[in-house]
Write a protein that holds these residues in place. Sequence first.
Motif, PDB file in Angstrom:
ATOM      1  N   ALA A 253       0.835  -1.203   0.000  1.00 19.20           N
ATOM      2  CA  ALA A 253       0.000   0.000   0.000  1.00 19.20           C
ATOM      3  C   ALA A 253       0.871   1.256   0.000  1.00 19.20           C
ATOM      4  O   ALA A 253       0.611   2.213  -0.740  1.00 19.20           O
ATOM      5  CB  ALA A 253      -0.927  -0.005   1.209  1.00 19.20           C
ATOM      6  N   MET A 254       1.922   1.255   0.800  1.00 20.26           N
ATOM      7  CA  MET A 254       2.793   2.424   0.894  1.00 20.26           C
ATOM      8  C   MET A 254       3.544   2.688  -0.402  1.00 20.26           C
ATOM      9  O   MET A 254       3.926   3.828  -0.683  1.00 20.26           O
ATOM     10  CB  MET A 254       3.771   2.261   2.056  1.00 20.26           C
ATOM     11  CG  MET A 254       3.106   2.230   3.438  1.00 20.26           C
ATOM     12  SD  MET A 254       2.037   3.661   3.770  1.00 20.26           S
ATOM     13  CE  MET A 254       3.253   4.974   3.864  1.00 20.26           C
ATOM     14  N   GLU A 255       3.753   1.643  -1.204  1.00 19.76           N
ATOM     15  CA  GLU A 255       4.389   1.831  -2.510  1.00 19.76           C
ATOM     16  C   GLU A 255       3.527   2.693  -3.429  1.00 19.76           C
ATOM     17  O   GLU A 255       4.026   3.313  -4.362  1.00 19.76           O
ATOM     18  CB  GLU A 255       4.650   0.476  -3.172  1.00 19.76           C
ATOM     19  CG  GLU A 255       5.805  -0.305  -2.548  1.00 19.76           C
ATOM     20  CD  GLU A 255       6.011  -1.652  -3.209  1.00 19.76           C
ATOM     21  OE1 GLU A 255       5.367  -1.913  -4.257  1.00 19.76           O
ATOM     22  OE2 GLU A 255       6.810  -2.462  -2.687  1.00 19.76           O
ATOM     23  N   GLN A 256       2.216   2.737  -3.158  1.00 20.49           N
ATOM     24  CA  GLN A 256       1.306   3.542  -3.984  1.00 20.49           C
ATOM     25  C   GLN A 256       1.334   5.019  -3.596  1.00 20.49           C
ATOM     26  O   GLN A 256       0.892   5.873  -4.363  1.00 20.49           O
ATOM     27  CB  GLN A 256      -0.122   3.016  -3.851  1.00 20.49           C
ATOM     28  CG  GLN A 256      -0.311   1.587  -4.331  1.00 20.49           C
ATOM     29  CD  GLN A 256      -1.743   1.111  -4.220  1.00 20.49           C
ATOM     30  OE1 GLN A 256      -2.669   1.904  -3.987  1.00 20.49           O
ATOM     31  NE2 GLN A 256      -1.954  -0.177  -4.405  1.00 20.49           N
ATOM     32  N   GLY A 257       1.845   5.319  -2.397  1.00 19.13           N
ATOM     33  CA  GLY A 257       1.897   6.699  -1.938  1.00 19.13           C
ATOM     34  C   GLY A 257       1.733   6.780  -0.442  1.00 19.13           C
ATOM     35  O   GLY A 257       1.280   5.828   0.209  1.00 19.13           O
ATOM     36  N   THR A 258       2.085   7.922   0.119  1.00 23.77           N
ATOM     37  CA  THR A 258       2.038   8.087   1.570  1.00 23.77           C
ATOM     38  C   THR A 258       0.699   8.644   2.063  1.00 23.77           C
ATOM     39  O   THR A 258       0.473   8.740   3.265  1.00 23.77           O
ATOM     40  CB  THR A 258       3.166   9.019   2.041  1.00 23.77           C
ATOM     41  OG1 THR A 258       3.053  10.289   1.348  1.00 23.77           O
ATOM     42  CG2 THR A 258       4.528   8.409   1.742  1.00 23.77           C
ATOM     43  N   HIS A 259      -0.182   9.013   1.138  1.00 23.25           N
ATOM     44  CA  HIS A 259      -1.519   9.469   1.511  1.00 23.25           C
ATOM     45  C   HIS A 259      -2.467   9.218   0.338  1.00 23.25           C
ATOM     46  O   HIS A 259      -2.046   8.844  -0.761  1.00 23.25           O
ATOM     47  CB  HIS A 259      -1.523  10.951   1.925  1.00 23.25           C
ATOM     48  CG  HIS A 259      -0.805  11.861   0.981  1.00 23.25           C
ATOM     49  ND1 HIS A 259      -1.296  12.187  -0.269  1.00 23.25           N
ATOM     50  CD2 HIS A 259       0.385  12.521   1.099  1.00 23.25           C
ATOM     51  CE1 HIS A 259      -0.459  13.016  -0.869  1.00 23.25           C
ATOM     52  NE2 HIS A 259       0.583  13.225  -0.065  1.00 23.25           N
ATOM     53  N   ARG A 260      -3.762   9.425   0.543  1.00 22.24           N
ATOM     54  CA  ARG A 260      -4.770   9.064  -0.448  1.00 22.24           C
ATOM     55  C   ARG A 260      -4.653   9.870  -1.737  1.00 22.24           C
ATOM     56  O   ARG A 260      -4.877   9.341  -2.830  1.00 22.24           O
ATOM     57  CB  ARG A 260      -6.176   9.228   0.141  1.00 22.24           C
ATOM     58  CG  ARG A 260      -6.478   8.254   1.282  1.00 22.24           C
ATOM     59  CD  ARG A 260      -7.902   8.458   1.797  1.00 22.24           C
ATOM     60  NE  ARG A 260      -8.185   7.630   2.969  1.00 22.24           N
ATOM     61  CZ  ARG A 260      -7.903   7.991   4.208  1.00 22.24           C
ATOM     62  NH1 ARG A 260      -7.329   9.168   4.443  1.00 22.24           N
ATOM     63  NH2 ARG A 260      -8.191   7.190   5.220  1.00 22.24           N
ATOM     64  N   LEU A 261      -4.352  11.142  -1.625  1.00 27.46           N
ATOM     65  CA  LEU A 261      -4.215  11.984  -2.815  1.00 27.46           C
ATOM     66  C   LEU A 261      -3.118  11.445  -3.723  1.00 27.46           C
ATOM     67  O   LEU A 261      -3.291  11.330  -4.946  1.00 27.46           O
ATOM     68  CB  LEU A 261      -3.912  13.427  -2.401  1.00 27.46           C
ATOM     69  CG  LEU A 261      -3.652  14.424  -3.537  1.00 27.46           C
ATOM     70  CD1 LEU A 261      -4.869  14.530  -4.452  1.00 27.46           C
ATOM     71  CD2 LEU A 261      -3.299  15.795  -2.960  1.00 27.46           C
ATOM     72  N   GLU A 262      -1.993  11.085  -3.143  1.00 27.47           N
ATOM     73  CA  GLU A 262      -0.871  10.551  -3.919  1.00 27.47           C
ATOM     74  C   GLU A 262      -1.220   9.187  -4.518  1.00 27.47           C
ATOM     75  O   GLU A 262      -0.883   8.912  -5.678  1.00 27.47           O
ATOM     76  CB  GLU A 262       0.366  10.438  -3.029  1.00 27.47           C
ATOM     77  CG  GLU A 262       1.628  10.014  -3.782  1.00 27.47           C
ATOM     78  CD  GLU A 262       2.851   9.941  -2.891  1.00 27.47           C
ATOM     79  OE1 GLU A 262       3.929   9.631  -3.407  1.00 27.47           O
ATOM     80  OE2 GLU A 262       2.723  10.182  -1.663  1.00 27.47           O
ATOM     81  N   ARG A 263      -1.910   8.363  -3.759  1.00 25.82           N
ATOM     82  CA  ARG A 263      -2.253   7.029  -4.244  1.00 25.82           C
ATOM     83  C   ARG A 263      -3.235   7.086  -5.411  1.00 25.82           C
ATOM     84  O   ARG A 263      -3.126   6.308  -6.365  1.00 25.82           O
ATOM     85  CB  ARG A 263      -2.836   6.195  -3.098  1.00 25.82           C
ATOM     86  CG  ARG A 263      -1.794   5.832  -2.048  1.00 25.82           C
ATOM     87  CD  ARG A 263      -2.374   5.005  -0.911  1.00 25.82           C
ATOM     88  NE  ARG A 263      -1.349   4.720   0.086  1.00 25.82           N
ATOM     89  CZ  ARG A 263      -1.543   3.962   1.164  1.00 25.82           C
ATOM     90  NH1 ARG A 263      -2.731   3.418   1.391  1.00 25.82           N
ATOM     91  NH2 ARG A 263      -0.546   3.752   2.017  1.00 25.82           N
ATOM     92  N   GLY A 264      -4.185   8.014  -5.341  1.00 21.57           N
ATOM     93  CA  GLY A 264      -5.128   8.161  -6.449  1.00 21.57           C
ATOM     94  C   GLY A 264      -4.436   8.589  -7.726  1.00 21.57           C
ATOM     95  O   GLY A 264      -4.753   8.112  -8.821  1.00 21.57           O
ATOM     96  N   THR A 265      -3.491   9.487  -7.600  1.00 22.10           N
ATOM     97  CA  THR A 265      -2.716   9.949  -8.761  1.00 22.10           C
ATOM     98  C   THR A 265      -1.863   8.816  -9.321  1.00 22.10           C
ATOM     99  O   THR A 265      -1.772   8.654 -10.546  1.00 22.10           O
ATOM    100  CB  THR A 265      -1.821  11.136  -8.348  1.00 22.10           C
ATOM    101  OG1 THR A 265      -2.626  12.169  -7.764  1.00 22.10           O
ATOM    102  CG2 THR A 265      -1.077  11.697  -9.546  1.00 22.10           C
ATOM    103  N   THR A 266      -1.250   8.033  -8.437  1.00 18.94           N
ATOM    104  CA  THR A 266      -0.447   6.881  -8.865  1.00 18.94           C
ATOM    105  C   THR A 266      -1.294   5.894  -9.654  1.00 18.94           C
ATOM    106  O   THR A 266      -0.883   5.399 -10.713  1.00 18.94           O
ATOM    107  CB  THR A 266       0.162   6.164  -7.649  1.00 18.94           C
ATOM    108  OG1 THR A 266       1.056   7.052  -6.976  1.00 18.94           O
ATOM    109  CG2 THR A 266       0.918   4.910  -8.067  1.00 18.94           C
TER     110      THR A 266
END
Length: 309
Positions: A253-266
Amino acid sequence: MNKTFRVLKKIILYTFSILLFLSIAGYVYLYVLPKGPKITATQKINNGIDSFVIYAHKESERKSIKVWTYKPENWNDKDKIVFVMHGGGRNADDYLNAWVKLADKNNLLIVAPEFENKFSKYTTNDYQEGNLFSFFGTKNPKSEWAYTVVENIFDHIKSVNSITNEQYDIFGHSAGGQFVHRMIMLMPESRIRTAISANSGFYSLPKENVEFPYGIKNTEIDLQKSYEKRLIILLGELDNDPNLGTFRTTDLAMEQGTHRLERGTTFFNSNMELKNKNNWIFNWEIDTIKNVGHDYKKMSKHSIEWIKN
């Protein structure tokens, strides 16, 4: 020495027996015993806030599901139907209430299924991960997927209320956002017109070498068909605080980003790259809402323009 070995052997045997018993008891409770509220009499949806309970699966009476609805007085056949998918709190009634004024203003029939589970703090596979796999990792038939339940509810509403709509829109926030984006990926044949996945905690990236739900390994996803559906990744500009809500912090999960905004963009960029590589049709879009964080009420308001247009 022999005595120590015998004691150790007994401890191991007892431990194994207890674990086996707990596993069998857990499986029976989760997948054998009937679950859910009492089935209600079949009747048409009333104006205002209403609810009904049906069997979740067409081929089984083992599980029932409560469905909340809100119907404006002026709503008629062919007017829009919007499914609203709750977050990890499984509070479908709260999500329905957040849509009442929006429904009146835009003449929308709101349908909010309630995926009730007493153990929702410990298991997420039955809802936001679609119930593709059991808690024990075994595959479930497609007829028991959580996404199929939505299609079953749509069929029920159409038949009982003499509705001829061929499509519906769907909005989900947080855990509901996870539900929505995975439904588009896994069931592109669904009758969704516009899907809005808002502020998901983490995503199923288009990686065939990564296990579901972080990737798509062993899911038989046809992304080319999924990309033809209309999916909006709706993100809050201020949804960058991992301390809000339930936030998964596993390595994948952390590979996708450190917060939800970053993960959605990823997630969006990863799918865009795959689309460009294969030159496929791509009807997905990303929209970041200014000055909004992890707030399902505000994200619901901002989703209306995507549903209207």
